[in-house]
Design a protein around this motif. Structure first.
Motif, PDB file in Angstrom:
ATOM      1  N   GLN A 136       0.826  -1.203   0.000  1.00 43.75           N
ATOM      2  CA  GLN A 136       0.000   0.000   0.000  1.00 43.75           C
ATOM      3  C   GLN A 136       0.862   1.255   0.000  1.00 43.75           C
ATOM      4  OE1 GLN A 136      -2.498   0.579   3.507  1.00 43.75           O
ATOM      5  NE2 GLN A 136      -4.212   1.050   2.176  1.00 43.75           N
ATOM      6  N   VAL A 137       1.937   1.250   0.810  1.00 44.29           N
ATOM      7  CA  VAL A 137       2.847   2.403   0.866  1.00 44.29           C
ATOM      8  C   VAL A 137       3.508   2.632  -0.490  1.00 44.29           C
ATOM      9  CG1 VAL A 137       5.021   3.230   1.861  1.00 44.29           C
ATOM     10  CG2 VAL A 137       3.265   2.242   3.344  1.00 44.29           C
ATOM     11  N   ALA A 138       3.911   1.549  -1.163  1.00 43.88           N
ATOM     12  CA  ALA A 138       4.515   1.676  -2.496  1.00 43.88           C
ATOM     13  C   ALA A 138       3.506   2.233  -3.489  1.00 43.88           C
ATOM     14  CB  ALA A 138       5.019   0.314  -2.964  1.00 43.88           C
ATOM     15  N   ALA A 139       2.245   1.802  -3.373  1.00 40.61           N
ATOM     16  CA  ALA A 139       1.202   2.312  -4.266  1.00 40.61           C
ATOM     17  C   ALA A 139       0.939   3.792  -4.010  1.00 40.61           C
ATOM     18  CB  ALA A 139      -0.083   1.497  -4.078  1.00 40.61           C
ATOM     19  N   ASP A 140       1.004   4.229  -2.731  1.00 43.83           N
ATOM     20  CA  ASP A 140       0.779   5.644  -2.395  1.00 43.83           C
ATOM     21  C   ASP A 140       1.816   6.549  -3.065  1.00 43.83           C
ATOM     22  OD1 ASP A 140      -1.339   4.924  -0.784  1.00 43.83           O
ATOM     23  OD2 ASP A 140      -0.187   4.971   1.093  1.00 43.83           O
ATOM     24  N   GLY A 194       5.637   5.714   4.880  1.00 40.69           N
ATOM     25  CA  GLY A 194       5.550   6.673   3.774  1.00 40.69           C
ATOM     26  C   GLY A 194       6.636   7.731   3.879  1.00 40.69           C
ATOM     27  N   ASN A 195       6.924   8.170   5.112  1.00 40.94           N
ATOM     28  CA  ASN A 195       7.996   9.156   5.300  1.00 40.94           C
ATOM     29  C   ASN A 195       9.363   8.578   4.935  1.00 40.94           C
ATOM     30  OD1 ASN A 195       6.282  11.180   6.141  1.00 40.94           O
ATOM     31  ND2 ASN A 195       6.665  10.883   8.334  1.00 40.94           N
ATOM     32  N   LEU A 196       9.607   7.324   5.345  1.00 37.81           N
ATOM     33  CA  LEU A 196      10.882   6.694   5.003  1.00 37.81           C
ATOM     34  C   LEU A 196      11.028   6.541   3.484  1.00 37.81           C
ATOM     35  CD1 LEU A 196      11.187   3.883   7.733  1.00 37.81           C
ATOM     36  CD2 LEU A 196      12.264   6.145   7.700  1.00 37.81           C
ATOM     37  N   LEU A 197       9.947   6.137   2.828  1.00 36.19           N
ATOM     38  CA  LEU A 197       9.994   5.989   1.370  1.00 36.19           C
ATOM     39  C   LEU A 197      10.146   7.351   0.697  1.00 36.19           C
ATOM     40  CD1 LEU A 197       9.883   4.154  -1.064  1.00 36.19           C
ATOM     41  CD2 LEU A 197       7.380   4.238  -0.962  1.00 36.19           C
ATOM     42  N   ASP A 198       9.501   8.367   1.246  1.00 36.27           N
ATOM     43  CA  ASP A 198       9.613   9.728   0.687  1.00 36.27           C
ATOM     44  C   ASP A 198      11.055  10.218   0.753  1.00 36.27           C
ATOM     45  OD1 ASP A 198       8.293  12.303  -0.223  1.00 36.27           O
ATOM     46  OD2 ASP A 198       9.270  12.973   1.627  1.00 36.27           O
TER      47      ASP A 198
END
Length: 474
Positions: free
Chosen positions: A333-337, A372-376
């Motif tokens: 889900q995080v990757a999709a966001d 999401g913050n880590l991926l950002d």
């Protein structure tokens, strides 16, 4: 020495001393009490028999023919749990000179007993009694003698002594002392168990309270222990209320100072651009300054939104409603966001998920925002066209989520500052983030009982690792 042990030792010392004192008093009083009862019975018996033989002694015929056969009788009587098989009264009569004129046991007939206290005192009109050991040094061989005067009117013409061995009642003394000691020991053991239970409860409550205080002192998130409505529970709630008020005041002051400092730059940029727009200028320059106002305004909004989110998790001491969260589904889900951001920079995400799904207990929304913050961050620093690795694994009862990129990594001077509020490094292209993403992740990790770390990867780039405790398998 720990306070629980001190309380237990103090309690046991008090109970032990009290029990020792009471047991000693009871045990010490049993024997004298039984002897006093025996003496009272002998007094009544002696007085009764003295009255019976008065006429015979006056006439010079001190006969107690019925008593002579008394000791020969066989009996079997159970008294208070003690079996009595023989009769053990002895009766002797002396004349006015103290000479034994009758002895039911035929042991002292004709002997001079005038010097024995029972006879000597009785013939003087006093209370005469004595206790004499039959065997020297053996207290159990003691025989109690109680005499009564034999009278002819007011004149004392002799003495009648009733004797009974103490051994005949010693069984009752032993039985009473044994019961007192048994029940006293049981009471002492029960008192010790009660003391252990109370000390354990009190020590456990104090340990929980001390753990809470230690966590607060260390600046970590801590929920006050639930200790009921007793005094310790009230103290825990009072400490938590005091902590909340003090931290809230300090936190608000720090927040206002920091926010005011961070908003100075965008406000100054907006003000400068607005002043320049009031002048005539080419269309291209006008558009440049207008875009600057809009971007600075967006930065302010992003700063305030992220700061409010951070404030919420920093002030939150525990999860209000933890529920199972499937991490593999959450990572997808995080990757999709982040799909639009990934496309904009020509990046792709490689998911590395275990064959066995992993779940933790927590808040799905907070974990989604944290990841999401880590991926950002990874997207912001990864070179265009590169790959970001989003991996999940289980290590030592922990779920380990890692986000790795192949960017420039973290400079040495910034390694210990990346979790500071509002601290950020310039991204490729010169832009900077709000500096609130990693502090938010750290707070979310703490709320879930986990940790987060960010370090340079050995093969280049940066790797952020979020560790969360896995539920215990029962």
């Amino acid at each position: 020495m720990k306070i629980g042990l001190r309380i237990l030792l103090g309690y046991f010392l008090i109970v032990g001393l009290a029990a020792w004192f009471l047991l000693n008093v009871f045990v010490a009083e049993v024997k004298p009490g039984v002897r006093a009862t025996l003496e009272d019975t002998l007094v009544d018996t002696a007085e009764l028999l003295a009255g019976v033989v008065a006429g015979d002694l006056k006439n010079g015929v001190p006969a107690l023919a019925n008593v002579e056969h008394y000791a020969r009788r066989s009996i079997e009587v159970k008294i208070g749990g003690v079996l009595k098989r023989k009769l053990d009264f002895r009766i002797y009569i002396t004349d006015a000179r103290g000479i034994v004129v009758y002895d039911s046991a035929n042991l002292a007939l004709g002997q001079d007993y005038s010097r024995w206290n029972d006879v000597y005192l009785t013939l003087q009109g006093k209370y005469g009694a004595r206790s004499t050991r039959s065997v020297e040094g053996d207290d159990r061989s003691t025989v109690m003698y109680v005499a009564a005067p034999v009278r002819d009117g007011e004149r004392i013409i002799g003495a009648l002594t009733v004797a009974k061995p103490i051994a005949s009642v010693q069984a009752f003394v032993d039985r009473s002392q044994r019961k007192i000691l048994q029940r006293g020991t049981l009471l002492l053991v029960l008192s010790l168990l009660i003391g252990l239970a109370v000390a354990w409860w009190l020590a456990r409550a104090l340990r929980q309270l001390m753990h809470y205080v230690s966590e607060v002192e260390a600046g970590r998130k801590a929920v006050p222990p639930s200790l009921g409505n007793n005094e310790i529970g009230t103290l825990a709630r009072a400490l938590h209320a005091m902590r909340t008020r003090l931290e809230g005041k300090e936190y608000a002051e720090q927040l206002m100072h920091t926010l005011a400092h961070e908003l100075k730059s965008p406000i100054a940029a907006i003000q400068g651009s607005a002043e320049l727009l009031s002048e005539d200028m080419p269309r291209a320059e006008f558009r440049h300054f207008l875009d600057n106002i809009l971007s600075q305004n967006a930065r302010q909004k992003q700063l305030i939104d992220k700061l409010l989110a951070l404030v919420r998790v920093e002030q939150q001491q525990g999860l209000e409603a933890a529920e199972p969260v499937a991490l593999d589904a959450l990572l997808r889900q995080v990757a999709a966001d982040a799909a639009s951001q990934l496309r904009a920079r020509a990046l792709n995400v490689r998911l590395e998920l275990p064959d066995t799904p992993l779940s933790v207990r927590g808040d799905a929304l907070l974990l989604r925002q944290a990841l999401g913050n880590l991926l950002d961050n990874a997207i912001g620093f990864a070179p265009a066209g590169s790959q970001i690795v989003l991996a999940l694994a289980a290590e030592m009862a922990q779920a380990v989520v890692s986000v790795g990129d192949s960017g420039p990594g973290i400079p040495a001077y910034a390694l210990d500052k990346v979790f500071d509020r509002f601290y950020s490094l310039p991204r490729p292209g010169g832009s900077k983030s709000t500096g609130l993403g990693l502090p938010f992740v750290r707070e979310v990790a703490a709320l879930h009982g986990g940790t987060v770390s960010v370090a340079n990867a050995g093969e280049g780039g940066c790797r952020a690792v979020l560790r969360l405790p896995l539920p215990l398998v029962r």
